[in-house]
Design a protein around this motif. Sequence first.
Motif, PDB file in Angstrom:
ATOM      1  N   ASN A 162      66.016  44.573 108.944  1.00  0.00           N
ATOM      2  CA  ASN A 162      65.809  45.605 109.967  1.00  0.00           C
ATOM      3  C   ASN A 162      65.127  45.014 111.202  1.00  0.00           C
ATOM      4  O   ASN A 162      65.434  45.401 112.331  1.00  0.00           O
ATOM      5  N   PHE A 163      64.192  44.082 110.985  1.00  0.00           N
ATOM      6  CA  PHE A 163      63.539  43.397 112.096  1.00  0.00           C
ATOM      7  C   PHE A 163      64.574  42.680 112.963  1.00  0.00           C
ATOM      8  O   PHE A 163      64.535  42.753 114.195  1.00  0.00           O
ATOM      9  N   LEU A 164      65.526  42.010 112.312  1.00  0.00           N
ATOM     10  CA  LEU A 164      66.587  41.323 113.055  1.00  0.00           C
ATOM     11  C   LEU A 164      67.505  42.325 113.752  1.00  0.00           C
ATOM     12  O   LEU A 164      67.952  42.101 114.878  1.00  0.00           O
ATOM     13  N   GLY A 165      67.762  43.460 113.078  1.00  0.00           N
ATOM     14  CA  GLY A 165      68.580  44.489 113.700  1.00  0.00           C
ATOM     15  C   GLY A 165      67.912  45.081 114.926  1.00  0.00           C
ATOM     16  O   GLY A 165      68.569  45.340 115.948  1.00  0.00           O
ATOM     17  N   CYS A 166      66.591  45.290 114.847  1.00  0.00           N
ATOM     18  CA  CYS A 166      65.860  45.821 115.998  1.00  0.00           C
ATOM     19  C   CYS A 166      65.777  44.789 117.120  1.00  0.00           C
ATOM     20  O   CYS A 166      65.695  45.153 118.297  1.00  0.00           O
ATOM     21  N   MET A 167      65.817  43.509 116.753  1.00  0.00           N
ATOM     22  CA  MET A 167      65.861  42.469 117.774  1.00  0.00           C
ATOM     23  C   MET A 167      67.181  42.554 118.545  1.00  0.00           C
ATOM     24  O   MET A 167      67.201  42.465 119.780  1.00  0.00           O
ATOM     25  N   ALA A 168      68.285  42.725 117.790  1.00  0.00           N
ATOM     26  CA  ALA A 168      69.586  42.896 118.443  1.00  0.00           C
ATOM     27  C   ALA A 168      69.593  44.168 119.281  1.00  0.00           C
ATOM     28  O   ALA A 168      70.171  44.194 120.375  1.00  0.00           O
ATOM     29  N   TRP A 169      68.951  45.200 118.781  1.00  0.00           N
ATOM     30  CA  TRP A 169      68.835  46.467 119.508  1.00  0.00           C
ATOM     31  C   TRP A 169      68.123  46.254 120.842  1.00  0.00           C
ATOM     32  O   TRP A 169      68.535  46.763 121.880  1.00  0.00           O
ATOM     33  N   MET A 170      67.027  45.482 120.804  1.00  0.00           N
ATOM     34  CA  MET A 170      66.260  45.213 122.011  1.00  0.00           C
ATOM     35  C   MET A 170      67.080  44.406 123.020  1.00  0.00           C
ATOM     36  O   MET A 170      67.145  44.749 124.210  1.00  0.00           O
ATOM     37  N   PHE A 171      67.727  43.313 122.552  1.00  0.00           N
ATOM     38  CA  PHE A 171      68.510  42.481 123.462  1.00  0.00           C
ATOM     39  C   PHE A 171      69.743  43.212 123.986  1.00  0.00           C
ATOM     40  O   PHE A 171      70.278  42.872 125.040  1.00  0.00           O
TER      41      PHE A 171
END
Length: 211
Positions: free
Chosen positions: A51-60
Amino acid sequence: MAENNFPPLPGFIPLKPCFHQDFEEIPDQHRTMCKRLYHLWILYGVTLLVNFLGCMAWMFGGGGVTNFGMSLLWVILFTPCSYVCWFRPIYNAFKTDSSFYFMAFFFVFMAQLCIAIIQAIGIPGWGVCGWLGTISFFGTSVFASIIMLIPTLMFTAVAVVSFVVLTKVHNFYRGSGGSMSKAQEEWVSGSWKNPQGSTAQLSTPDYDNTV
């Protein structure tokens, strides 16, 4: 007293393990279920990391930094807290046949189930991808949304499996004669602190065909 061996930390880290964990000390009839609960905890920890990686993609992808920061907080806090607050109680419950530890597990794990459902839903700003955040972001970035879909599916799986596990452990406990009054007796007498002093004598169902 057995030596602490969990978590298994590398030698270069100047910290020592905090807990003793050995599934061989769990009675045979409970060992399979206990291991599956441990695997569920691992799945939840991995889900938080994904989820942390998914939220990183969400941010970028243009989704802001709030969810990214919150997702990091989820990983740092909830991975160890879930181990301490619900896995250790059920580990000790199966190890000592303690009603007190079973009740502690039920209380915390029901909260864990509610959190998993909320995470699967994915309320924006809570630091989780979830269905709401993922579906609504498809119009902004398809690539980021596909990455966000992975932890969304994992949160959903965690919620479903958690519900099944909670139901099975509860049915087993009530079927074995466990009750709130026994947990209260253990609390008053202090027998829950003594592995040999448990008052709850549990039956021995076969977990081989359960979740």
